[in-house]
Scaffold this active site. Structure first.
Site, PDB file in Angstrom:
ATOM      1  N   ARG A  15      38.665  38.410  35.944  1.00 42.51           N
ATOM      2  CA  ARG A  15      39.529  37.588  36.559  1.00 42.51           C
ATOM      3  C   ARG A  15      40.846  38.056  36.957  1.00 42.51           C
ATOM      4  O   ARG A  15      41.279  38.542  37.890  1.00 42.51           O
ATOM      5  CB  ARG A  15      39.404  36.257  36.083  1.00 42.51           C
ATOM      6  CG  ARG A  15      39.790  34.817  37.260  1.00 42.51           C
ATOM      7  CD  ARG A  15      41.420  34.918  37.353  1.00 42.51           C
ATOM      8  NE  ARG A  15      42.079  34.484  36.201  1.00 42.51           N
ATOM      9  CZ  ARG A  15      43.260  34.434  36.054  1.00 42.51           C
ATOM     10  NH1 ARG A  15      43.884  34.704  37.378  1.00 42.51           N
ATOM     11  NH2 ARG A  15      44.023  34.074  34.896  1.00 42.51           N
ATOM     12  N   ASP A  16      41.607  37.896  35.760  1.00 40.99           N
ATOM     13  CA  ASP A  16      43.282  38.373  35.785  1.00 40.99           C
ATOM     14  C   ASP A  16      43.119  39.794  36.131  1.00 40.99           C
ATOM     15  O   ASP A  16      44.092  40.327  36.727  1.00 40.99           O
ATOM     16  CB  ASP A  16      43.568  37.934  34.588  1.00 40.99           C
ATOM     17  CG  ASP A  16      45.162  37.913  34.488  1.00 40.99           C
ATOM     18  OD1 ASP A  16      45.614  37.871  35.856  1.00 40.99           O
ATOM     19  OD2 ASP A  16      45.911  37.969  33.344  1.00 40.99           O
ATOM     20  N   HIS A 207      49.082  36.183  25.329  1.00 42.83           N
ATOM     21  CA  HIS A 207      48.678  36.931  26.424  1.00 42.83           C
ATOM     22  C   HIS A 207      49.881  37.739  26.900  1.00 42.83           C
ATOM     23  O   HIS A 207      50.839  37.299  27.475  1.00 42.83           O
ATOM     24  CB  HIS A 207      48.418  35.951  27.659  1.00 42.83           C
ATOM     25  CG  HIS A 207      48.046  36.377  28.701  1.00 42.83           C
ATOM     26  ND1 HIS A 207      46.756  36.218  29.609  1.00 42.83           N
ATOM     27  CD2 HIS A 207      48.663  37.139  29.703  1.00 42.83           C
ATOM     28  CE1 HIS A 207      46.617  36.991  30.423  1.00 42.83           C
ATOM     29  NE2 HIS A 207      47.833  37.577  30.719  1.00 42.83           N
ATOM     30  N   HIS A 209      51.613  41.162  28.788  1.00 44.49           N
ATOM     31  CA  HIS A 209      51.699  42.156  29.688  1.00 44.49           C
ATOM     32  C   HIS A 209      52.541  43.400  29.190  1.00 44.49           C
ATOM     33  O   HIS A 209      53.241  43.108  28.151  1.00 44.49           O
ATOM     34  CB  HIS A 209      52.063  41.851  31.150  1.00 44.49           C
ATOM     35  CG  HIS A 209      51.033  40.938  31.730  1.00 44.49           C
ATOM     36  ND1 HIS A 209      50.738  41.308  33.176  1.00 44.49           N
ATOM     37  CD2 HIS A 209      50.341  39.939  31.487  1.00 44.49           C
ATOM     38  CE1 HIS A 209      49.921  40.193  33.688  1.00 44.49           C
ATOM     39  NE2 HIS A 209      49.702  39.492  32.554  1.00 44.49           N
ATOM     40  N   CYS A 240      50.982  40.646  38.223  1.00 48.04           N
ATOM     41  CA  CYS A 240      51.264  39.369  38.766  1.00 48.04           C
ATOM     42  C   CYS A 240      51.945  39.412  40.252  1.00 48.04           C
ATOM     43  O   CYS A 240      52.951  40.085  40.304  1.00 48.04           O
ATOM     44  CB  CYS A 240      52.200  38.605  37.770  1.00 48.04           C
ATOM     45  SG  CYS A 240      52.808  36.964  38.217  1.00 48.04           S
ATOM     46  N   ASN A 249      47.804  43.653  32.379  1.00 43.84           N
ATOM     47  CA  ASN A 249      47.844  43.153  30.987  1.00 43.84           C
ATOM     48  C   ASN A 249      47.850  44.215  30.182  1.00 43.84           C
ATOM     49  O   ASN A 249      47.341  45.394  30.376  1.00 43.84           O
ATOM     50  CB  ASN A 249      46.403  42.343  30.788  1.00 43.84           C
ATOM     51  CG  ASN A 249      46.361  41.055  31.679  1.00 43.84           C
ATOM     52  OD1 ASN A 249      46.697  40.001  31.753  1.00 43.84           O
ATOM     53  ND2 ASN A 249      45.764  41.366  32.999  1.00 43.84           N
TER      54      ASN A 249
END
Length: 302
Positions: A15-16, A207, A209, A240, A249
């Site tokens: 997803r991300d 979370h 990056h 992003c 990430n």
């Protein structure tokens, strides 16, 4: 605080990691990615997103992905749900966990979701209620908790405020996200220490990056504050769209290599993840962003 003996890794690549890819990725590739990751031993895979295809065309096939994956017992399959319509689609697709989101930065909230932080939380009240009634796990994600591309510094109190609001909504887990990858370990310790004074650290996820190459160090800092849940993305996929220059990430392979070196159990097969990282990178026609993944793959090929 001593390091934990076990860490749960939430794998966010399907997803991300893939949502910002410009060329549409075939549904079969997405399904195989989810299945490979689940087979590698992840307890939680972020598999889809039920947002408007106008906003995120890459995620338009979320229902089909969920219908075609091979469900692995013991694995939570999560999906992003921006509103009640998205929640209903996610529930119909059989997701195990829905993810709602806000930001610790007012400026980012306005740019990202076109409303204030308070308004964004209020919008999710019906989703939270529906999730509770349906017995579906609820996770809240706090973007820009450690820095914002528009306002710069974000006070720890802002992350604490949103975490408390998510807790009041009934979130089972809350992500504290360094969306643009600007944090360093001292900032991570300060924010995590502040948040965990209001929320049980067992319910907080880190979370990060890797924009400035600090993500692995930041994970260690988070673990030192009692955090035992970490997000990562195979091959370092992701970014992003609202934060210029923000890279992907932190790579799952790098996190697994770190945790193995610290003798921390994850239940995840590093070799299988390395294979998956090389496989998806080949499909995307680029080199994996994982240092550990590339090094281990090269060592095996030698």
């Amino acid at each position: 605080m001593p390091l934990p003996h076990r860490v749960k890794i939430v794998e966010v690549a399907p997803r991300d990691g893939l949502q910002n890819e410009k060329a549409f990725i075939d549904t079969a590739i997405k399904v195989e990615l989810v299945d490979r990751l689940a087979a590698a031993g992840f307890q939680n895979v972020e598999a889809a997103s039920f947002v408007s295809p106008r906003w995120v065309p890459q995620m338009a096939d979320g229902a089909e992905v969920m219908a075609r994956i091979t469900r692995r017992p013991g694995t939570l399959y999560s999906a992003l749900t921006p509103n009640l319509k998205g929640f209903e689609a996610a529930r119909a697709a059989g997701v195990d966990e829905v993810v709602i989101f806000s930001a610790a930065s007012e400026a980012f909230a306005q740019k990202n979701i076109n409303c204030s932080i308070a308004e964004s939380i209020a919008r999710f009240e019906p989703v939270a209620q529906a999730a509770r009634e349906a017995g579906i796990r609820l996770r809240g994600s706090i973007s820009c908790a450690l820095g914002c591309p528009y306002q710069g510094e974000v006070p720890a109190s802002a992350a604490v405020d949103v975490a408390r609001r998510f807790l009041a909504l009934g979130c089972d887990e809350i992500d504290v996200a360094d969306t643009i990858g600007v944090a360093t370990p001292a900032k991570v310790r300060a924010v995590m220490d502040a948040v965990t004074q209001s929320v049980d650290p067992a319910r907080i996820a880190a979370h990060f990056h890797d924009t400035y190459g600090q993500a692995v160090a930041n994970i260690v800092a988070a673990l030192e504050t009692g955090i035992t849940i970490v997000h990562s993305s195979v091959a370092g996929l992701g970014g992003c769209p609202y934060a210029r220059g923000a890279t992907g990430n932190v790579a799952t392979e790098d996190v697994l290599y770190l945790l193995r070196g610290l003798d921390i159990d994850t239940g995840v097969d590093l070799d299988a993840v390395v294979d998956t990282g090389q496989w998806i990178s080949a499909h995307l026609d680029r080199k994996s962003a994982s240092r550990a993944g590339n090094a281990l793959a090269a060592k095996r090929a030698a």
